[in-house]
Design an enzyme around this catalytic site. Structure first.
Site, PDB file in Angstrom:
ATOM      1  N   ASP A  59     -14.300   8.263 -34.615  1.00 54.86           N
ATOM      2  CA  ASP A  59     -14.246   6.909 -34.080  1.00 54.86           C
ATOM      3  C   ASP A  59     -12.826   6.609 -33.610  1.00 54.86           C
ATOM      4  OD1 ASP A  59     -15.049   4.376 -33.376  1.00 54.86           O
ATOM      5  OD2 ASP A  59     -16.022   3.949 -35.294  1.00 54.86           O
ATOM      6  N   GLU A  97      -9.241   6.496 -28.889  1.00 48.51           N
ATOM      7  CA  GLU A  97      -8.397   6.125 -27.724  1.00 48.51           C
ATOM      8  C   GLU A  97      -6.918   5.994 -28.091  1.00 48.51           C
ATOM      9  OE1 GLU A  97     -10.463   3.694 -28.976  1.00 48.51           O
ATOM     10  OE2 GLU A  97     -12.319   4.411 -28.100  1.00 48.51           O
ATOM     11  N   ASP A 153     -18.298   0.430 -28.122  1.00 50.86           N
ATOM     12  CA  ASP A 153     -18.935  -0.703 -28.802  1.00 50.86           C
ATOM     13  C   ASP A 153     -19.491  -1.703 -27.797  1.00 50.86           C
ATOM     14  OD1 ASP A 153     -18.080   0.587 -31.057  1.00 50.86           O
ATOM     15  OD2 ASP A 153     -16.358  -0.714 -31.395  1.00 50.86           O
TER      16      ASP A 153
END
Length: 771
Positions: free
Chosen positions: A384, A387, A457
């Site tokens: 997760d 970035e 998301d």
């Protein structure tokens, strides 16, 4: 290096001929052009007199021996391989690319490359801009996963900064059959207007690769040749995944799996989301400790073993950021391997490690392996925030140092480097288990690491569902084949006030999203605010439950087709989600269509993205005829068809000439052997299909331990040839049965199952079946 001095006739400019290219100076730039192969040319530029030794994070290819001819035509030097011609003007610095018939493909613009001096946190650097000239109406694709519901990237501008839901690489592909990868990892800008297409970023060189493939498949093959092939994922990775934000105990997720098994709804993977670790009085100072809370996960090894006994796999989430009380953080801090900005969760003090430091990648794996992989034997990773998340952004944060320079100069490669560390170290630790990674970002080259990027998301809305499709297609055209999204959208709080899982509109949105997910490389249900397990939408017999179950069962029936497509992706540089321009570029109507695609080479999918839509327009490209998958109705290509779309049916068409294998009904991917496959033939054109089989996991296929069976359909003679089986592996079926079914265009049916077929026995030797 062999060099020859070539003097131009009209100026004092000169070009040095090298073995496979040239080098020269023009417009205060030093320029090197080198053929990496017959189809790939590297163009490397630096300010004149300022050398820089570039070490690529993405490119793994070395120049191969390539025969290049040189010719002088006036002021122009012409370089030719057997595929590409490159014209160079050493006065203006202009470079033009042609195919071997002399057709102009692309121009590197005269005076189009600019270097502007930049102080990059005390390091002398440059703002770099590279400009190209395209045909006025030439469609281009790629650039990244962009949520703007557009497919063709002409006349658009994008700030290329990888964040949650935005994943970029400085790359574009033209419908003319070439691609350009500008090898730069900085926060950058893409801009296309009637004057030029340009990239702008920061660094020390302008370094790009021109790749000619004649068509989209060929370009993707060149991207993989340049930046690495995509390895096979295991068969189970193409089954159904269930997760949520989050299962709080080991018993909760185990009970979910048990209920799927009791209901006999297929499932292959359970995913464990965040905070399985000790919460340290809920301050998150132990965030991502890569260890298990003793109260909620008292016996994680037994938990993983129980999941495996139920014939399922376990993915565990791990993050790039560490809370201040974790052992990992303490070690990273002591070695100056932390990038000093706050990451998720807010107010926790968590910070990301320096993925650009090779030693840091090994340290990360040491903890992950000890705390999870070698301890409980999980089957894959959910990476997760790759970035990564950035809390309370300040401009100065982007000037923070990393092992390779300022954070802003390498930010977009964060996910690729994080994936690299885990994938390469896992293979070194256990080469009998294929790497499977679910990750929230990506960059060209990441396809090497068994990674599947999800779209982030995203909101649970019809508008966002619609945006997923062109975003996915542009992403996959960058040569990165694995992509998926949270089925139903991640944030579903908007539906709570109207009944939540019982809200008919949310139920329909979830079903339509699941139908889309059925035809993505990963089929994964996940989200927050509302639970997503199938029983939360009703009981068997209710329309919402039954429609989901139908989609999941179809996915499992298609596993032989999907796994064979996975082999095509890995071995032949193929693509799962194929925009219509890949197979039908000559049909200009496909150039703007980003809401439908081929899944594999045979199935055309047009996901429904509007509420209560029971009639959906589907464009069937010219160049093939088509069958409605559900009814066998037959259509000529080159037309839009109004398709009836009951809530349990996604608009799905099959290309004439297709041969599609269908597997047995199963509860998990390897429950039954493929000893009685249905082989469905869709007449109207000659066709061929290669059925691929191996041990379903491990890397033995890299050693040639697999088998293939080629099916060939002769449409004129109505004859199916099943060729000799090629290859072998220890658990291979020695004999089997095939039910050969022909889709009859005059036999419109109520569902997708043909009424009859020929049952034949096959022992690996060639068989010809006539109809």
């Amino acid at each position: 290096m062999i060099t020859t001095l070539i003097a131009t006739r009209m100026t004092a400019q000169s070009i040095e001929q090298t073995k496979q290219g040239v080098q020269f100076s023009a417009q205060n730039l030093d320029v090197k052009i080198e053929f990496y192969s017959n189809n790939i040319v590297r163009v490397y530029k630096t300010p004149q007199g300022v050398s820089y030794n570039k070490k690529s994070l993405s490119v793994v290819k070395l120049p191969e021996n390539t025969t290049v001819s040189f010719e002088q035509k006036g002021n122009t030097t012409v370089l030719k391989s057997n595929s590409i011609q490159v014209d160079v003007n050493p006065v203006t610095g202009g470079i033009s690319f042609y195919d071997n018939s002399g057709k102009l493909l692309l121009k590197d613009k005269d005076y189009g490359t600019q270097f502007s001096a930049l102080d990059d946190a005390g390091m002398p650097s440059y703002t770099i801009r590279a400009g190209f000239l395209l045909d006025k109406e030439e469609p281009v694709y790629g650039v990244g996963q962009i949520m703007d519901n557009k497919f063709n990237r002409r006349n658009s501008s994008h700030h290329m900064q990888n964040e949650n839901m935005s994943t970029y690489s400085p790359y574009f592909m033209s419908v003319k059959g070439y691609g350009v990868f500008w090898d730069n990892y900085s926060i950058s800008d893409f801009n296309d207007n009637p004057q030029e297409l340009s990239f702008q970023g920061i660094g020390h060189c302008s370094d790009y690769y021109f790749m000619y493939g004649k068509n989209a498949d060929g370009v993707i093959a060149q991207v993989r040749d340049l930046t690495g092939k995509a390895p096979m994922l295991p068969l189970w990775a193409y089954g159904f995944f269930q997760s949520k934000e989050r299962y709080t105990t080991q018993d909760e997720s185990l009970d979910v799996l048990k209920k799927y098994r009791a209901l006999k709804v297929p499932l292959d993977v359970i995913i464990q989301d965040w905070r399985y670790w000790p919460e340290f009085h809920k301050t998150d100072s132990l965030w991502n400790s890569q260890s298990f809370d003793k109260e909620r996960f008292p016996n994680p090894k037994k938990w993983a073993d129980e999941i495996h006994k139920l014939n399922a796999k376990l993915l565990i989430v791990t993050w790039p950021g560490f809370g201040p009380k974790t052992e990992q953080r303490k070690e990273f801090d002591s070695k100056n391997m932390i990038i000093k900005f706050d990451t998720w969760p807010p107010k926790s003090g968590a910070r990301p490690y320096d993925v650009y430091n090779p030693e840091a990648l090994d340290i990360y794996w040491r903890y992950l392996n000890k705390g999870i992989f070698s301890y409980i034997g999980n089957d894959g990773w959910w990476l997760d925030s790759t970035e990564p998340d950035h809390i309370n952004k300040k401009d100065s944060d982007f000037l923070l140092p990393t092992h390779l320079g300022t954070y802003r100069s390498v930010k977009n490669a964060f996910s690729m480097m994080h994936n690299k560390g885990i994938a390469t170290n896992q293979r070194l630790t256990n080469d009998n288990k294929r790497v499977v990674i679910l990750t929230r970002s990506g960059f060209i080259g990441q396809q090497r690491y068994g990674s599947n990027t999800w779209s982030g998301d995203v909101a649970s809305s019809w508008e966002m569902l619609e945006k997923q499709i062109p975003a996915a297609l542009n992403y996959t055209l960058m040569g990165i084949p694995n992509w998926n999204s949270d089925i139903g959208g991640f944030f579903a709080g908007r539906w709570k006030k109207d009944g939540g899982n019982n809200n008919p509109e949310f139920q329909e949105l979830y079903v339509r999203w699941m139908q889309f997910g059925t035809f993505c490389p990963m089929m994964r249900s996940h989200g927050t605010d509302l639970p997503r397990e199938i029983w939360n939408f009703g009981e068997r017999g209710s329309w919402c439950f039954d429609a989901q179950e139908k989609a999941i069962n179809l996915r499992y029936k298609l596993l032989p087709y999907i796994y064979s497509t996975s082999w095509d992706v890995s071995h032949n540089n193929g693509t799962f989600m194929r925009p219509l321009i890949m197979d039908f570029a000559n049909d200009s109507k496909t150039h703007e269509i980003g809401n439908e695609y081929l899944f594999g080479r045979s199935l055309l999918v047009a996901p429904v993205t509007q509420y209560k839509a029971r009639n959906w327009q589907v464009y069937l490209p010219q160049g093939s005829d088509w069958y409605n998958f559900w009814t066998n109705e037959y259509y000529k290509g080159g037309q839009s068809v109004a398709t009836e779309t009951a809530i349990d049916k996604v608009p799905l068409y099959v290309k004439a000439g297709s041969i599609i294998p269908f597997g047995p009904e199963v509860q998990f991917s390897t429950e039954k052997k493929w000893d009685n496959l249905e082989i469905r033939i869709y007449p109207g054109a000659d066709g061929e299909f290669l059925l691929y089989e191996d041990e379903n996991d491990n890397y033995n296929y890299e050693k040639g331990i697999y088998s293939t069976i080629t099916f060939k359909w002769n449409d004129k003679e109505k004859k199916l040839t099943i060729e000799d089986r090629e290859g072998r592996f220890p658990s291979m079926l020695k004999s089997r049965k095939f039910k050969i079914a022909i889709a009859n265009r005059n036999d419109v049916i109520a569902d997708s199952s043909p009424k009859s077929g020929k049952l034949i026995s096959y022992n690996g030797k060639k068989i010809v079946v006539k109809f």
